[in-house]
Design a protein around this motif. Structure first.
Motif, PDB file in Angstrom:
ATOM      1  N   GLY A   1     -26.185  27.799  21.716  1.00  0.00           N
ATOM      2  CA  GLY A   1     -27.249  27.996  22.699  1.00  0.00           C
ATOM      3  C   GLY A   1     -26.815  28.952  23.781  1.00  0.00           C
ATOM      4  N   THR A   2     -26.719  28.444  25.018  1.00  0.00           N
ATOM      5  CA  THR A   2     -26.390  29.302  26.163  1.00  0.00           C
ATOM      6  C   THR A   2     -24.995  29.023  26.709  1.00  0.00           C
ATOM      7  N   ARG A   3     -24.181  28.263  25.986  1.00  0.00           N
ATOM      8  CA  ARG A   3     -22.849  27.932  26.511  1.00  0.00           C
ATOM      9  C   ARG A   3     -21.806  28.013  25.410  1.00  0.00           C
ATOM     10  N   PRO A   4     -20.591  28.437  25.772  1.00  0.00           N
ATOM     11  CA  PRO A   4     -19.499  28.442  24.785  1.00  0.00           C
ATOM     12  C   PRO A   4     -18.915  27.042  24.624  1.00  0.00           C
ATOM     13  N   VAL A   5     -18.563  26.702  23.396  1.00  0.00           N
ATOM     14  CA  VAL A   5     -17.944  25.412  23.091  1.00  0.00           C
ATOM     15  C   VAL A   5     -16.643  25.692  22.361  1.00  0.00           C
ATOM     16  N   LEU A   6     -15.548  25.161  22.882  1.00  0.00           N
ATOM     17  CA  LEU A   6     -14.233  25.361  22.273  1.00  0.00           C
ATOM     18  C   LEU A   6     -13.916  24.209  21.324  1.00  0.00           C
ATOM     19  N   LEU A   7     -13.514  24.564  20.123  1.00  0.00           N
ATOM     20  CA  LEU A   7     -13.195  23.582  19.087  1.00  0.00           C
ATOM     21  C   LEU A   7     -11.814  23.877  18.520  1.00  0.00           C
ATOM     22  N   GLU A   8     -11.296  22.927  17.768  1.00  0.00           N
ATOM     23  CA  GLU A   8     -10.022  23.100  17.079  1.00  0.00           C
ATOM     24  C   GLU A   8     -10.226  22.954  15.579  1.00  0.00           C
ATOM     25  N   LEU A   9      -9.453  23.705  14.828  1.00  0.00           N
ATOM     26  CA  LEU A   9      -9.476  23.572  13.375  1.00  0.00           C
ATOM     27  C   LEU A   9      -8.046  23.450  12.862  1.00  0.00           C
ATOM     28  N   GLU A  10      -7.920  22.815  11.718  1.00  0.00           N
ATOM     29  CA  GLU A  10      -6.629  22.659  11.058  1.00  0.00           C
ATOM     30  C   GLU A  10      -6.755  23.043   9.596  1.00  0.00           C
ATOM     31  N   SER A  11      -5.709  23.610   9.046  1.00  0.00           N
ATOM     32  CA  SER A  11      -5.682  23.942   7.621  1.00  0.00           C
ATOM     33  C   SER A  11      -4.403  23.379   7.004  1.00  0.00           C
ATOM     34  N   LEU A  12      -4.506  23.081   5.725  1.00  0.00           N
ATOM     35  CA  LEU A  12      -3.379  22.553   4.968  1.00  0.00           C
ATOM     36  C   LEU A  12      -3.333  23.265   3.626  1.00  0.00           C
ATOM     37  N   VAL A  13      -2.176  23.814   3.281  1.00  0.00           N
ATOM     38  CA  VAL A  13      -1.985  24.528   2.018  1.00  0.00           C
ATOM     39  C   VAL A  13      -0.910  23.793   1.226  1.00  0.00           C
ATOM     40  N   THR A  14      -1.269  23.334   0.029  1.00  0.00           N
ATOM     41  CA  THR A  14      -0.338  22.579  -0.816  1.00  0.00           C
ATOM     42  C   THR A  14      -0.320  23.167  -2.224  1.00  0.00           C
ATOM     43  N   PRO A  15       0.776  22.977  -2.973  1.00  0.00           N
ATOM     44  CA  PRO A  15       0.819  23.458  -4.366  1.00  0.00           C
ATOM     45  C   PRO A  15      -0.260  22.762  -5.208  1.00  0.00           C
ATOM     46  N   SER A  16      -0.863  23.516  -6.110  1.00  0.00           N
ATOM     47  CA  SER A  16      -1.912  22.973  -6.972  1.00  0.00           C
ATOM     48  C   SER A  16      -1.383  22.833  -8.396  1.00  0.00           C
ATOM     49  N   PHE A  17      -1.800  21.732  -9.040  1.00  0.00           N
ATOM     50  CA  PHE A  17      -1.361  21.478 -10.409  1.00  0.00           C
ATOM     51  C   PHE A  17      -2.550  21.401 -11.369  1.00  0.00           C
ATOM     52  N   ILE A  18      -3.662  21.992 -10.941  1.00  0.00           N
ATOM     53  CA  ILE A  18      -4.866  22.039 -11.778  1.00  0.00           C
ATOM     54  C   ILE A  18      -5.268  23.494 -11.985  1.00  0.00           C
ATOM     55  N   PRO A  19      -5.996  23.798 -13.075  1.00  0.00           N
ATOM     56  CA  PRO A  19      -6.355  25.202 -13.353  1.00  0.00           C
ATOM     57  C   PRO A  19      -7.153  25.859 -12.232  1.00  0.00           C
ATOM     58  N   ASN A  20      -8.085  25.098 -11.627  1.00  0.00           N
ATOM     59  CA  ASN A  20      -8.903  25.645 -10.533  1.00  0.00           C
ATOM     60  C   ASN A  20      -8.510  24.947  -9.229  1.00  0.00           C
ATOM     61  N   PRO A  21      -7.712  25.606  -8.391  1.00  0.00           N
ATOM     62  CA  PRO A  21      -7.264  24.983  -7.144  1.00  0.00           C
ATOM     63  C   PRO A  21      -8.437  24.582  -6.244  1.00  0.00           C
TER      64      PRO A  21
END
Length: 450
Positions: free
Chosen positions: A303-323
């Motif tokens: 709208g008319t105001r800024p809102v500050l948020l946080e995000l997190e990411s996690l990257v791990t090894p995949s053992f399936i054909p489609n990660p």
């Protein structure tokens, strides 16, 4: 007669797919003739020979007094913000949302505030008895509740009651799907009943300058149950969003003839009902001063105001054909695009890794200004290097890897500085003001520059 519950298209016989909106299994039979409705304004006959010959009175916009549409405050700051400053006399408002999200609670608080301010308010429920409404009001701490309440679904009785009450300023209907007209044979909640009931209620309230608030149920797809025409008839359409297991509720303006349509109001569910959150950035940001892998703040504009948020990411090894590519609160397709850009431009390989991305606090955003923050978060997660606390990134990333400026970046930066962020990543050349002391502002042109 058969009608589509999504768009209101009429058919002579049943069909599986609506040709107007391409929806399946939305054609339902309507009983009764909507052209012969015994309404509060008089019986409308299908083959009536009476014709209206009176000419309309035309007025110049400049000659209409602006004082006729002064705002009426609900004394709920976040609700007034979404409405554009308050209610407008004679307006029709539709509020929808998931069951149990807090629609009735918010409107009960609104009825309490407006009636306490001396404005006669009528609260009609087609879902609860008067005793249940009283019990809920006492649970919310509203001992002396001055608003007038009743339990009914008959539109004719409701309009007659409101007319006899005299000088009503607010009319709250909970909900429009439980309303019905006696002249129609179809059940409450059908397309014909919703359309006719909404028309009668809105027409009367506009004639009497009464603010009317309708509660609307939603379907499993998140759409308002009933004809699409209902959304066109009202002046303001609000959507109450949030998870039932989350303390926060978000009121979004979908349509507003008297204000901005992209405004949001944030509420916190407490024991005594819904409490407005005046500074949402302080609520959604973590107070931890620890450097954490994959965690970074970003700024979205609601709208008319800024809102500050946080995000997190996690990257791990995949053992399936489609990660796996899993997101919470962000667009999954946009995450795939960012991963492709990082792979092509920064030689980061995610083809054998699962990627998880979450916007903390339960808020959902589609703002592309989070792109740069996502890139920095993924780089931190895959390299196992933590990001400094009080770091924020603002910027959109294109397919070529360029970091592009975003809307109202000056206000976003000022909000970040006010909340104590000491390191800010922004697109190159987007900040024209003098850089403040004690704050490191890093300008990035290409994503491989960081």
């Amino acid at each position: 007669m058969f009608s589509c519950v999504e768009c209101g298209m009429n058919y002579a016989k049943w069909t599986g797919k609506c040709t107007a909106c391409n929806s399946w299994n939305t054609i339902h039979e309507e009983k009764g003739d909507a052209s012969e409705v015994s309404s509060f304004f008089g019986k409308q006959k299908k083959n009536s020979s009476k014709k209206t010959s009176d000419a309309l009175k035309l007025s110049e916009i400049s000659s209409i007094a602006a004082g006729d549409h002064n705002r009426i405050s609900s004394n709920i700051s976040e609700l007034d913000r979404v409405l554009g400053g308050g209610f407008v006399a004679g307006s029709g408002i539709l509020i929808s949302g998931e069951p149990g999200i807090g629609k009735s609670t918010l409107l009960l608080q609104c009825a309490y505030n407006t009636s306490k301010a001396g404005m006669k308010t009528v609260y009609i429920s087609g879902e609860e008895s008067v005793g249940q409404i009283s019990m809920r009001a006492k649970r919310l701490g509203m001992e002396n509740f001055p608003a007038l309440v009743a339990s009914s679904g008959c539109v004719e009785k409701i309009l007659k009651t409101v007319s006899e009450a005299g000088d009503v300023k607010f009319l709250i209907i909970d909900s429009i799907q439980t309303m019905y007209l006696e002249a129609l044979e179809s059940n409450p909640g059908s397309v014909a009943q919703i359309r006719a009931a909404a028309y009668e209620l809105l027409n009367y309230c506009k004639m009497q300058d009464i603010v009317m608030i309708l509660v609307g149920h939603i379907t499993k797809d998140g759409q308002v149950a009933g004809p699409k025409l209902l959304e066109h008839m009202v002046d303001v359409m609000l959507y109450f969003d949030g998870e039932n297991n989350n303390y926060f509720r978000i009121l979004r303006g979908i349509k507003n003839r008297f204000g901005a349509t992209n405004e949001i109001g944030i509420f916190q569910m407490v024991q005594n009902g819904l409490e407005p959150v005046s500074n949402p950035s302080e609520i959604f940001l973590s107070s931890s001063k620890e450097d954490i892998q994959g965690r970074i703040a970003f700024s979205t504009f609601e709208g008319t105001r800024p809102v500050l948020l946080e995000l997190e990411s996690l990257v791990t090894p995949s053992f399936i054909p489609n990660p796996r590519r899993t997101t919470v609160g962000w667009d999954n397709n946009r995450l795939s695009m960012i991963l492709a850009v990082l792979c092509a431009k920064c030689n980061m390989n995610f083809s054998d890794k699962d990627v998880y991305l979450s916007v903390l606090g339960g808020l959902k955003t589609q703002d592309p200004s989070a792109d740069l923050a996502v890139c920095l978060s993924l780089k931190s997660a895959i390299s196992k290097k933590p990001i400094k606390a009080k770091t924020i990134a603002i910027g959109e990333v294109s397919l070529s890897g360029q970091v592009r400026p975003v809307f109202q970046i000056e206000l976003r930066i000022k909000e970040a500085i006010k909340l104590g962020f000491s390191e800010i990543y922004i697109p190159k050349g987007s900040f024209k003001d003098k850089k403040p002391d004690g704050v490191l502002i890093v300008e990035i042109d290409k994503i491989w520059d960081f």
